[in-house]
Enzyme design. Structure first.
Site, mmCIF file in Angstrom:
data_model
loop_
_atom_site.group_PDB
_atom_site.id
_atom_site.type_symbol
_atom_site.label_atom_id
_atom_site.label_comp_id
_atom_site.label_asym_id
_atom_site.label_seq_id
_atom_site.Cartn_x
_atom_site.Cartn_y
_atom_site.Cartn_z
ATOM 1 N N GLU A 82 0.811 -1.327 -0.103
ATOM 2 C CA GLU A 82 0.060 -0.085 -0.230
ATOM 3 C C GLU A 82 0.960 1.291 -0.118
ATOM 4 O O GLU A 82 1.690 1.600 0.917
ATOM 5 C CB GLU A 82 -0.876 -0.018 1.073
ATOM 6 C CG GLU A 82 -2.055 1.083 1.246
ATOM 7 C CD GLU A 82 -2.831 1.119 2.294
ATOM 8 O OE1 GLU A 82 -3.277 -0.136 2.843
ATOM 9 O OE2 GLU A 82 -3.312 2.006 2.815
ATOM 10 N N LYS A 269 -7.365 -0.781 11.606
ATOM 11 C CA LYS A 269 -6.752 -1.320 10.356
ATOM 12 C C LYS A 269 -5.523 -0.382 9.892
ATOM 13 O O LYS A 269 -4.457 -0.914 9.630
ATOM 14 C CB LYS A 269 -7.771 -1.235 9.191
ATOM 15 C CG LYS A 269 -7.248 -1.931 7.752
ATOM 16 C CD LYS A 269 -6.618 -1.047 6.912
ATOM 17 C CE LYS A 269 -6.282 -1.831 5.549
ATOM 18 N NZ LYS A 269 -5.391 -0.544 4.741
ATOM 19 N N ASP A 285 4.432 -14.575 11.604
ATOM 20 C CA ASP A 285 3.065 -14.910 11.404
ATOM 21 C C ASP A 285 2.099 -13.675 11.669
ATOM 22 O O ASP A 285 1.808 -13.393 12.859
ATOM 23 C CB ASP A 285 2.831 -15.993 12.144
ATOM 24 C CG ASP A 285 1.632 -16.498 12.061
ATOM 25 O OD1 ASP A 285 0.696 -15.958 11.252
ATOM 26 O OD2 ASP A 285 1.105 -17.597 12.546
ATOM 27 N N HIS A 383 -2.131 10.379 -0.816
ATOM 28 C CA HIS A 383 -2.198 9.189 -1.198
ATOM 29 C C HIS A 383 -2.122 9.320 -2.664
ATOM 30 O O HIS A 383 -1.440 8.480 -3.488
ATOM 31 C CB HIS A 383 -3.521 8.596 -0.894
ATOM 32 C CG HIS A 383 -3.646 7.354 -0.915
ATOM 33 N ND1 HIS A 383 -3.351 6.506 0.413
ATOM 34 C CD2 HIS A 383 -4.152 6.529 -1.861
ATOM 35 C CE1 HIS A 383 -3.393 5.313 -0.171
ATOM 36 N NE2 HIS A 383 -4.037 5.114 -1.145
HETATM 37 C C1 MEV Z 1 -6.082 3.086 5.122
HETATM 38 O O1 MEV Z 1 -5.263 2.039 4.676
HETATM 39 C C2 MEV Z 1 -6.016 3.226 6.432
HETATM 40 C C3 MEV Z 1 -7.069 4.429 7.009
HETATM 41 O O2 MEV Z 1 -8.436 4.061 6.792
HETATM 42 C C4 MEV Z 1 -7.063 4.283 8.622
HETATM 43 C C5 MEV Z 1 -7.870 5.242 9.217
HETATM 44 O O3 MEV Z 1 -8.866 5.596 8.747
HETATM 45 O O4 MEV Z 1 -7.554 5.563 10.562
HETATM 46 C C6 MEV Z 1 -6.415 5.840 6.462
#
Ligand code: MEV
Length: 429
Positions: A82, A269, A285, A383
């Site tokens: 990513e 995430k 792992d 991004h």
């Molecule tokens: C994207 O990979 C991760 C985000 O969505 C995390 C977040 O929203 O805090 C930008």
């Protein structure tokens, strides 16, 4: 002197970066060979690692820079597909470094093995029998894996629970034995599983029940690592946003995640965006770490934020992250994968506990990177700038042309391969 500050690293070519890395860390040509595209993981080795091998799968390996943790410099290998993740971690690590760096600590490294027993005539009696035989069971487990005892670890304790004890329970009663094992610098799945499997016949005899599952638990809540950072608002100024605005935005973002699972899962995430790449690069792992981290985030009964962000009495933004970290620095894929061996050399950690502390620091940095972007310009701006580079490369741009074309794509707000091809054509005319 080893330093994780390598200004302008991102502007160099891959070859220049490799040269700088080996110079900074005093790595040999042999060490660096693992980074050659044909030297990554020999298919013969891969064929010994899993079944039905037809090839290998590669991910970009980047370096998280600027990390200062407990006063020690860390260059952090991150394997991830990513865009923005490595850049964002390094950007936040620079801010935290200017604020004095991350401080971290870790618990002892105790992994849990579970043994499930069903069909006992009297569960209370069976539980008592296991508790009375505690020391014999611990000794028998250790006898099944003497090398971990020789390394200073091994089985140390056990406890027993009865599940589904209530008459209203949907499921049948069962007894669960937890064996607590110090796995030293290993993640320990093999150690734990060998020990619990070896105890099964004795457990059946003692309980007059039937043993089904004998397996490690990935909720490694006796093997946790914690990271903290304290950042004065002046270091958080972002474009037109004041440091106080960013600080307060981050706290509001945390409160949102901590109160709402829909947001918490995305917030978390983002934390795993930092954690997984280090876990992967170091040959660990990542499914085990993922599973443990998410379960830990739900330990108070609802799924919540893994991090905490608040303002201290001096007005600083304070961030904290505590997670189970079932990783190792020995065993598993670590010794067979050439890139993971190199990753350990780059990281220069002395123990699994130290690696765990580095990993949670990256997770905390990554979370702040995402939140800082989300409460200011939004994530798409940064991004897209990075994405435009991949688009330029896909359109055939090389060398200095990549950045020029990428910038043009962003300026014209048309980040498409078709548009990039037109620009490459114009550039090379
Ligand atoms: C994207 O990979 C991760 C985000 O969505 C995390 C977040 O929203 O805090 C930008």
């Amino acid at each position: 002197m080893r330093s994780s500050r390598i200004p302008g690293f991102y502007k160099k070519s891959v070859e220049e970066r490799k040269a700088l890395l080996s110079q900074t860390l005093d790595l040999s040509a042999e060490d660096i060979k693992a980074l050659d595209s044909d030297g990554v993981l020999p298919v013969e080795t891969a064929d010994k690692m899993i079944e039905n091998v037809v090839g290998t799968f590669q991910l970009p390996l980047g370096l998280g820079l600027n990390f200062l943790i407990n006063g020690k410099e860390y260059i952090i290998p991150m394997a991830i597909e990513e865009p923005s993740v490595v850049a964002s971690a390094s950007h936040i690590a620079k801010i935290v470094r200017d604020a004095g760096g991350f401080t971290t600590e870790a618990s002892e490294r105790i992994m849990i093995g579970q043994i499930q027993v069903v069909g006992c005539a009297d569960y209370a009696v069976a539980k008592q029998a296991l508790l009375e035989a505690k020391q014999d069971l611990i000794d028998a487990a250790n006898a099944a894996y003497p090398s971990i005892v020789a390394r200073g670890g091994g089985s140390q304790d056990l406890d027993v629970r009865i599940l589904n004890d209530s008459p209203n329970s949907d499921y049948g009663k069962m007894l669960v034995l937890h064996l607590y094992i110090d796995t030293c610098d290993a993640m320990g799945a093999n150690i734990v599983n060998t020990m619990v499997e070896s105890l099964a016949p004795t457990v059946e005899k003692l309980t007059s029940g039937k043993v089904y599952l004998r397996i490690l638990s990935n909720l490694a809540d006796r093997c946790v690592a914690r990271a903290k950072c304290v950042i004065p608002p002046k270091l958080l100024v972002t474009g037109e946003y004041s440091g106080e605005e960013v600080r307060d935005g981050v706290v509001h973002a945390f409160e949102f995640a901590d109160s709402d699972p829909y947001r918490a899962v995305t917030h978390n995430k983002g934390i795993m965006n930092g954690i997984d790449p280090v876990v992967i690069a170091t040959g660990n792992d990542w499914r085990a770490v993922e599973a443990g981290a998410h379960a830990y985030a739900a330990r108070y009964g609802s799924y919540r934020s893994m991090t905490k962000w608040y303002v201290d009495a001096e007005g600083n933004l304070v961030g904290e992250l505590e997670l189970p970290m079932s990783i190792g620095t020995v065993g598993g894929a670590i010794r067979v994968h050439p890139v993971s061996q190199l990753a350990h050399k780059i990281l220069h950690v002395e123990s699994a506990s130290e690696l765990a502390q580095v990993i949670v620091s990256v997770g905390l940095a990554q979370n702040l990177g995402a939140l800082k972007a989300l409460v200011t310009d939004g994530i798409q701006k940064g991004h897209m700038a990075l994405h435009s580079r991949s688009v330029a490369i896909a359109a055939g741009a090389t060398g200095e042309m990549i950045d020029i074309i990428a910038e043009q794509l962003v300026k014209e707000k048309e980040i498409r391969v078709g548009k990039a091809k037109e620009l490459v054509e114009q550039y090379t005319k």
